[in-house]
Every structure is written in C-alpha cells, then in structure tokens.
Design a protein around this motif. Structure first.
Motif, mmCIF file in Angstrom:
data_model
loop_
_atom_site.group_PDB
_atom_site.id
_atom_site.type_symbol
_atom_site.label_atom_id
_atom_site.label_comp_id
_atom_site.label_asym_id
_atom_site.label_seq_id
_atom_site.Cartn_x
_atom_site.Cartn_y
_atom_site.Cartn_z
ATOM 1 N N CYS A 18 6.728 8.893 -5.776
ATOM 2 C CA CYS A 18 6.380 9.567 -4.848
ATOM 3 C C CYS A 18 7.226 10.737 -4.535
ATOM 4 O O CYS A 18 8.208 10.867 -3.550
ATOM 5 C CB CYS A 18 6.328 9.010 -3.334
ATOM 6 S SG CYS A 18 5.035 7.552 -3.136
ATOM 7 N N VAL A 64 8.032 3.014 -7.279
ATOM 8 C CA VAL A 64 7.055 3.905 -6.723
ATOM 9 C C VAL A 64 7.137 5.328 -7.108
ATOM 10 O O VAL A 64 8.271 5.694 -6.576
ATOM 11 C CB VAL A 64 6.465 3.730 -5.358
ATOM 12 C CG1 VAL A 64 5.400 4.505 -4.720
ATOM 13 C CG2 VAL A 64 6.117 2.106 -5.086
ATOM 14 N N GLN A 104 -4.577 9.888 -0.761
ATOM 15 C CA GLN A 104 -4.832 8.786 -1.947
ATOM 16 C C GLN A 104 -4.034 7.390 -1.395
ATOM 17 O O GLN A 104 -2.848 7.427 -1.027
ATOM 18 C CB GLN A 104 -4.463 9.138 -3.068
ATOM 19 C CG GLN A 104 -4.410 8.225 -4.175
ATOM 20 C CD GLN A 104 -3.874 8.619 -5.502
ATOM 21 O OE1 GLN A 104 -3.496 9.831 -5.706
ATOM 22 N NE2 GLN A 104 -3.511 7.578 -6.699
ATOM 23 N N GLU A 105 -4.622 6.466 -1.253
ATOM 24 C CA GLU A 105 -3.817 5.218 -1.117
ATOM 25 C C GLU A 105 -4.053 4.235 -2.304
ATOM 26 O O GLU A 105 -5.261 4.150 -2.783
ATOM 27 C CB GLU A 105 -4.461 4.300 -0.042
ATOM 28 C CG GLU A 105 -4.165 5.335 1.376
ATOM 29 C CD GLU A 105 -4.314 4.444 2.602
ATOM 30 O OE1 GLU A 105 -5.052 3.275 2.636
ATOM 31 O OE2 GLU A 105 -4.172 4.826 3.768
ATOM 32 N N ASP A 106 -2.777 3.645 -2.978
ATOM 33 C CA ASP A 106 -2.920 2.764 -3.927
ATOM 34 C C ASP A 106 -2.339 1.148 -3.282
ATOM 35 O O ASP A 106 -1.425 1.321 -2.611
ATOM 36 C CB ASP A 106 -2.182 3.060 -4.855
ATOM 37 C CG ASP A 106 -2.651 4.443 -5.613
ATOM 38 O OD1 ASP A 106 -3.967 4.436 -5.894
ATOM 39 O OD2 ASP A 106 -2.039 5.458 -5.496
ATOM 40 N N ASP A 107 -2.877 0.315 -3.819
ATOM 41 C CA ASP A 107 -2.440 -1.068 -3.480
ATOM 42 C C ASP A 107 -1.909 -1.667 -4.849
ATOM 43 O O ASP A 107 -2.332 -1.631 -5.849
ATOM 44 C CB ASP A 107 -3.361 -1.906 -2.871
ATOM 45 C CG ASP A 107 -4.119 -1.717 -1.664
ATOM 46 O OD1 ASP A 107 -5.129 -1.861 -1.320
ATOM 47 O OD2 ASP A 107 -3.514 -0.975 -0.828
ATOM 48 N N THR A 108 -0.715 -2.423 -4.666
ATOM 49 C CA THR A 108 -0.117 -3.091 -5.789
ATOM 50 C C THR A 108 0.433 -4.613 -5.273
ATOM 51 O O THR A 108 0.793 -4.564 -4.234
ATOM 52 C CB THR A 108 1.240 -2.311 -6.182
ATOM 53 O OG1 THR A 108 0.850 -1.084 -6.591
ATOM 54 C CG2 THR A 108 2.017 -3.153 -7.204
ATOM 55 N N THR A 125 1.033 -1.125 -0.249
ATOM 56 C CA THR A 125 0.037 -0.125 -0.066
ATOM 57 C C THR A 125 1.014 1.131 -0.022
ATOM 58 O O THR A 125 2.038 1.341 0.822
ATOM 59 C CB THR A 125 -0.903 0.129 1.286
ATOM 60 O OG1 THR A 125 -1.768 -1.114 1.275
ATOM 61 C CG2 THR A 125 -1.862 1.381 1.327
ATOM 62 N N VAL A 126 0.660 2.181 -0.913
ATOM 63 C CA VAL A 126 1.406 3.353 -1.115
ATOM 64 C C VAL A 126 0.458 4.516 -0.754
ATOM 65 O O VAL A 126 -0.746 4.810 -0.955
ATOM 66 C CB VAL A 126 1.613 3.854 -2.342
ATOM 67 C CG1 VAL A 126 2.305 5.102 -2.578
ATOM 68 C CG2 VAL A 126 2.664 2.523 -3.067
ATOM 69 N N ASP A 127 0.757 5.256 0.665
ATOM 70 C CA ASP A 127 -0.207 6.014 1.395
ATOM 71 C C ASP A 127 0.453 7.436 0.946
ATOM 72 O O ASP A 127 1.370 7.944 1.553
ATOM 73 C CB ASP A 127 -0.170 5.880 2.757
ATOM 74 C CG ASP A 127 -1.026 6.840 3.446
ATOM 75 O OD1 ASP A 127 -1.560 7.717 2.907
ATOM 76 O OD2 ASP A 127 -1.592 6.546 4.595
ATOM 77 N N ARG A 128 -0.238 8.050 0.146
ATOM 78 C CA ARG A 128 0.021 9.570 -0.243
ATOM 79 C C ARG A 128 -0.737 10.721 0.557
ATOM 80 O O ARG A 128 -0.821 11.483 -0.141
ATOM 81 C CB ARG A 128 0.063 9.853 -1.541
ATOM 82 C CG ARG A 128 0.997 8.711 -2.530
ATOM 83 C CD ARG A 128 0.811 9.275 -3.966
ATOM 84 N NE ARG A 128 1.745 8.494 -4.824
ATOM 85 C CZ ARG A 128 1.296 7.098 -5.038
ATOM 86 N NH1 ARG A 128 0.247 6.567 -4.925
ATOM 87 N NH2 ARG A 128 2.416 6.444 -5.757
ATOM 88 N N CYS A 168 6.173 9.593 0.575
ATOM 89 C CA CYS A 168 4.975 8.776 1.086
ATOM 90 C C CYS A 168 5.187 7.920 2.149
ATOM 91 O O CYS A 168 6.306 7.712 2.614
ATOM 92 C CB CYS A 168 4.414 8.253 -0.236
ATOM 93 S SG CYS A 168 5.478 7.099 -1.101
#
Length: 109
Positions: free
Chosen positions: A58, A56, A42-46, A36-39, A62
C-alpha cells in the motif's frame, strides 16, 4: 555519464528497500481470519491461517480490517499490525496491546 551504468545499482537498492515499504500483518489467533485491504476504489481479501503473516503493498496507505470485526485500521508503509487472540486488529507496538506502529511517528501529548 550514462543511465545504464546506474540502473543496476538503483534496481538493487529498490529490491533491498522494498520490504520496508510494505505493511506486515500477523495472525496471532488460533483461528483463520480474512483480512480486507481497502484502497478506496479497490478492496482485496486475503485468508490468513493461524500463525501466518502477510505483506501488503500500500504505497499510498490504505485501511485494513478483519472480516467481522467492524472497524478499520489506517495503515502506511512500514506499519506492522497483528490480529490478536480475540480476532481484533492492532498496531504491533500499541501500548494497550503490547504492539508498535512503525510507519508513522508516534502521537505526542
């Protein structure tokens, strides 16, 4: 002097430099994990298969976490992180794990 004369050189320099601004995460575990990338807003899962790496983007920094691990790692452009064989996320040059954080200067005592 015209901007048009310098634009191609600037664009080429940006393409060459851009990987250094990415954060790289490698999955060294034998299991698939969800990163999980938490900005902030906004959060995105890969999904990361065993043995794979992802880049990633950022530029402002992030937080990264592996689903189920329960903690975040702050990351900045140029950092390298690994998911170890226990499914935990570490900086690639962390002395405790044999990994190194490259994006930020090392802390001094």
């Amino acid at each position: 002097m015209s901007f048009n004369r310098f634009a191609p050189a600037f664009g080429a320099a940006l393409l060459v430099a851009s990987p250094a601004f990415a954060i790289t995460v490698s999955n060294r575990d034998a299991k698939e994990h969800v990163l999980t990338v938490d900005r902030g807003m906004q959060e995105d899962d890969t999904r990361m298969a065993p043995g794979t790496s992802v880049r990633v983007d950022c530029p402002e920094g992030c937080a990264l976490r592996v689903r189920g691990s329960g903690y975040d790692r702050p990351a900045e452009p140029g950092d390298r992180l690994v998911i170890d064989r226990s499914g935990l996320l570490h900086y690639a040059d962390d002395p405790a794990t044999g990994s190194v954080r490259t994006g930020a200067p090392a802390a001094t005592k």
